[in-house]
Motif scaffolding. Sequence first.
Motif, mmCIF file in Angstrom:
data_model
loop_
_atom_site.group_PDB
_atom_site.id
_atom_site.type_symbol
_atom_site.label_atom_id
_atom_site.label_comp_id
_atom_site.label_asym_id
_atom_site.label_seq_id
_atom_site.Cartn_x
_atom_site.Cartn_y
_atom_site.Cartn_z
ATOM 1 N N ILE A 280 7.627 35.819 14.268
ATOM 2 C CA ILE A 280 6.286 35.276 14.060
ATOM 3 C C ILE A 280 5.273 36.236 14.675
ATOM 4 C CG2 ILE A 280 6.010 33.901 16.181
ATOM 5 C CD1 ILE A 280 5.004 31.639 14.282
ATOM 6 N N GLN A 281 4.124 36.372 14.021
ATOM 7 C CA GLN A 281 3.119 37.337 14.454
ATOM 8 C C GLN A 281 1.924 36.635 15.085
ATOM 9 O OE1 GLN A 281 3.740 40.920 14.044
ATOM 10 N NE2 GLN A 281 5.667 39.798 13.904
ATOM 11 N N ALA A 282 1.328 37.293 16.054
ATOM 12 C CA ALA A 282 0.195 36.729 16.785
ATOM 13 C C ALA A 282 -1.117 37.122 16.120
ATOM 14 C CB ALA A 282 0.211 37.206 18.227
ATOM 15 N N GLY A 283 -2.174 36.435 16.514
ATOM 16 C CA GLY A 283 -3.508 36.821 16.087
ATOM 17 C C GLY A 283 -3.997 38.045 16.840
ATOM 18 N N LEU A 284 -5.216 38.455 16.554
ATOM 19 C CA LEU A 284 -5.754 39.662 17.169
ATOM 20 C C LEU A 284 -6.140 39.456 18.623
ATOM 21 C CD1 LEU A 284 -8.059 40.973 14.294
ATOM 22 C CD2 LEU A 284 -5.807 41.830 14.955
ATOM 23 N N TYR A 285 -6.440 38.227 19.000
ATOM 24 C CA TYR A 285 -6.996 37.986 20.332
ATOM 25 C C TYR A 285 -6.002 37.226 21.208
ATOM 26 C CZ TYR A 285 -11.014 39.183 17.513
ATOM 27 O OH TYR A 285 -11.861 39.814 16.650
ATOM 28 N N GLU A 286 -6.118 37.410 22.510
ATOM 29 C CA GLU A 286 -5.156 36.864 23.462
ATOM 30 C C GLU A 286 -5.123 35.340 23.440
ATOM 31 O OE1 GLU A 286 -2.282 37.136 26.585
ATOM 32 O OE2 GLU A 286 -3.038 38.495 25.062
ATOM 33 N N ASP A 287 -6.260 34.698 23.313
ATOM 34 C CA ASP A 287 -6.321 33.233 23.355
ATOM 35 C C ASP A 287 -6.359 32.627 21.959
ATOM 36 O OD1 ASP A 287 -6.364 33.264 26.120
ATOM 37 O OD2 ASP A 287 -8.541 33.509 26.177
ATOM 38 N N ASP A 288 -5.751 33.299 21.018
ATOM 39 C CA ASP A 288 -5.757 32.827 19.644
ATOM 40 C C ASP A 288 -5.007 31.504 19.524
ATOM 41 O OD1 ASP A 288 -5.288 32.682 16.700
ATOM 42 O OD2 ASP A 288 -6.162 34.676 16.760
ATOM 43 N N LEU A 289 -5.472 30.662 18.606
ATOM 44 C CA LEU A 289 -4.792 29.391 18.349
ATOM 45 C C LEU A 289 -3.380 29.618 17.846
ATOM 46 C CD1 LEU A 289 -5.167 26.292 18.281
ATOM 47 C CD2 LEU A 289 -5.878 26.539 15.887
ATOM 48 N N TYR A 290 -3.192 30.707 17.119
ATOM 49 C CA TYR A 290 -1.868 31.075 16.616
ATOM 50 C C TYR A 290 -1.381 32.289 17.397
ATOM 51 C CZ TYR A 290 -3.265 28.142 12.687
ATOM 52 O OH TYR A 290 -3.682 27.104 11.898
ATOM 53 N N ASP A 291 -0.606 32.057 18.448
ATOM 54 C CA ASP A 291 -0.105 33.164 19.248
ATOM 55 C C ASP A 291 1.327 33.504 18.854
ATOM 56 O OD1 ASP A 291 -0.207 35.145 21.299
ATOM 57 O OD2 ASP A 291 -1.611 33.860 22.380
ATOM 58 N N GLY A 292 1.911 34.490 19.550
ATOM 59 C CA GLY A 292 3.121 35.106 19.053
ATOM 60 C C GLY A 292 4.411 34.769 19.736
ATOM 61 N N ALA A 293 4.584 33.539 20.274
ATOM 62 C CA ALA A 293 5.855 33.148 20.887
ATOM 63 C C ALA A 293 5.698 31.768 21.505
ATOM 64 C CB ALA A 293 6.299 34.150 21.955
ATOM 65 N N TRP A 294 6.822 31.208 21.969
ATOM 66 C CA TRP A 294 6.759 30.100 22.911
ATOM 67 C C TRP A 294 6.729 30.702 24.308
ATOM 68 C CZ3 TRP A 294 11.095 29.205 26.301
ATOM 69 C CH2 TRP A 294 10.825 28.234 27.279
ATOM 70 N N CYS A 295 5.794 30.231 25.123
ATOM 71 C CA CYS A 295 5.720 30.666 26.508
ATOM 72 C C CYS A 295 5.711 29.438 27.403
ATOM 73 C CB CYS A 295 4.456 31.495 26.767
ATOM 74 S SG CYS A 295 4.505 33.139 26.022
ATOM 75 N N ALA A 296 6.593 29.448 28.397
ATOM 76 C CA ALA A 296 6.716 28.313 29.305
ATOM 77 C C ALA A 296 5.485 28.187 30.193
ATOM 78 C CB ALA A 296 7.972 28.468 30.161
#
Length: 775
Positions: free
Chosen positions: A164-180
């Motif tokens: 899965i790919q993330a958006g351009l910005y760090e706080d994007d609604l669609y980010d690039g992983a599950w993070c605990a």
Amino acid sequence: MIRKHLRLLTPLALLGLLVGLADLSHGSVGEDEDYYMQGLLIREQYNQVQVLEKQNSFIPDGEEDPKEHSAKKTAKAKSDSSKKTDKTPADAKTVKSPNKKAEKTKKTAVKNPNSVSEGEQQYNPIKKECPPIGLESLKIDDFQLHASSTKRYGLGAHRGRLNIQAGLYEDDLYDGAWCAGRDDTLQWFEVDARRLTKFTGVITQGRSSLWSSDWVTSYKVMFSNDSHTWITLNNGSEDLIFKGNREKEIPVRNIFPEPVVSRYIRINPRSWFTRGSICMRVEILGCPMPDPNNYYHRRNEVITTDDLDFRHHSYKEMRQLMKVVNEMCPNITRIYNIGKSQSGLKLYAIEISDNPGEHEVGEPEFRYTAGLHGNEVLGRELLLLLMQFMCLEYLSGNQRIRHLVEETRIHLLPSVNPDGYEKAFEVGSELIGWSLGRWSNDGIDIHHNFPDLNAILWAVEAKKWAPRKMFNHHIAIPDWYQSTNASVALETRALIAWMEKMPFVLGGNLQGGELVVTFPYDRTRSQGVVREQTSTPDDHIFRWLAFSYASTHRLMTDANRRVCHTQDFAKEDGTINGASWHTAAGSMNDFSYLHTNCFELSMYVGCDKFPHESDLPEEWENNRESLLVFMEQVHRGIKGVVKDHQGRGIANAIISVEGINHDIRTAADGDYWRLLNPGEYRVTARAEGYSLLSKKCEVGYEMGATRCDFTIGRTNMSRIKEIMEKFKKQPIKLPMRQLAARGSRRRPGGRIKNKHLYINSYKSFITNSCIMLSP
């Protein structure tokens, strides 16, 4: 304790099983049946609640009760059959080609992992592994994914999907992983398969991010049937700890020593990158256990009735398959190549037409290309399936396919970048990551390797030179681009030569990694702007062409489908202007529109660039109707022939439509095709040396282009030029000498006094000369 708990459930399970059998005798299972209870009942049926004394209390394959051996062997045979590389039945009449080399290659890849993918970490598989259960391909929906904690919504469990790919910005609604939410060893990522599944392995990645470096370096795997009691996978004496990732993009696969049957699976991170956090993207390998009562599975199952060769083909196998199709349908197919790749592999295409090898006057030419990015494999396999399908359906008398073949010259080029594909094929569908094999051998992105004609056109329009000093179509390729020192791939040069040679009208290039159809322009007109609506003069017809594919795809316009990565294209009816998505100079679509007559679009045919073989039948069903409908659009608009008064076709004549600032040109025989939406248009035909002619042409809503022919005559100036060529530029001076010999009187200023006598004599000469030049 576990054994006692399961012993108490046994009477209830047996009672439920009897009720289930009673339901089957009356028809089908009710839609509101609890799938969790089904899992318990089916586990009771297949395993008879056999629990091991050790900590790993699940029955691995091979340690089954003798009474259950035959039933589980049958179940295993069914699941294994879905993973065979040769899926074509032995008695089928469909296209077949042996895949022994592919099987050998895959086995070798398992034993000796590709250095780029890091391969398997600790355990070699004892048995053939199961396919992915569908996190990357979205078969597993968001409600089946859970986690112990989440850093924020954009990094929730629903984002923990492989590639899965993330958006351009760090706080994007669609980010690039599950993070605990916390970095400790109590965190976990959980998948609910919703039915008993034989799990065989796990594939992990780190977080997709331009700004952060997060990945898990080791983890444990746990299993459960009720999501409350969990058993950690062990080797008999201690829990197994699997090695994870060394960086965030390259997938790492771990195969279990023995398969484990359960419904739930958890991944428990034990260590992670020291300067990062607990973040994962995951795919689970597993085979669903046979379950005729599972309504959820039956409701979502997609079955194809087409008997085709559903598997991935190496370069050699692709060539063999095309040869088999040609031998099956020799009267409507022809194989040819358009050039070679950087490593010397030929770029093979197949033509499908009732008169292969020849351009028929009035018959439009269509093309599909795929594999410009070598790792986007689905489009390549779809074209191989399409050529098989059209051949078989033509032979069986399918009237729709017969009409398409007889009225259209179709070209299919399945692998533009065979070098990149071979790299991806060698590693395998789950281990290539997002970019391995994308570029050509010399590191060039072929789809964006064409000359940037947009900048040339827009500069001319800004100076108001078009169309007085430069046409708004068939823009010439700059000299620097054609030099040997230019960074142009051999594959790109071969494509350009092919596009210039064939009078294509409509084309589509199949790509992967998304579910959307894009149309020109692909480059933003404003300098420095990343995303901006940049429309062509033919924006309306482009939108219709894009919608014709998206609306007939099974998923593209489904408002309830999950977003592939970061953007919900279903809100846009599954289509988008290329520049509105992301700007890209020198795209194949823009070049085709500005340099040739062909309207080119890009079809992103699946979220998974390189789906597992077991997913190909469903992907074929998703795209089959769209592939056919889009081809049929080549017959929309107007068509005709531009001739002179002697009935000869005029090549390179310009066809203009009032109100649309983009023209096209006729082919070598004078025939043309102009894609237009329904309506009434004023169309003008003109050619160098001929007078222009305009007429009204009406396009209806029914399928089939409207005939709109033109017969245009020579201009007087062109006749004079022809006479001058024939008489070596002498005829204009000859009458003047004759007049001078007759003693014509001149005025003192040197003008001819008897002007009417000169004009009449000159007209007489021109008329006689034209008669002599006439055939």
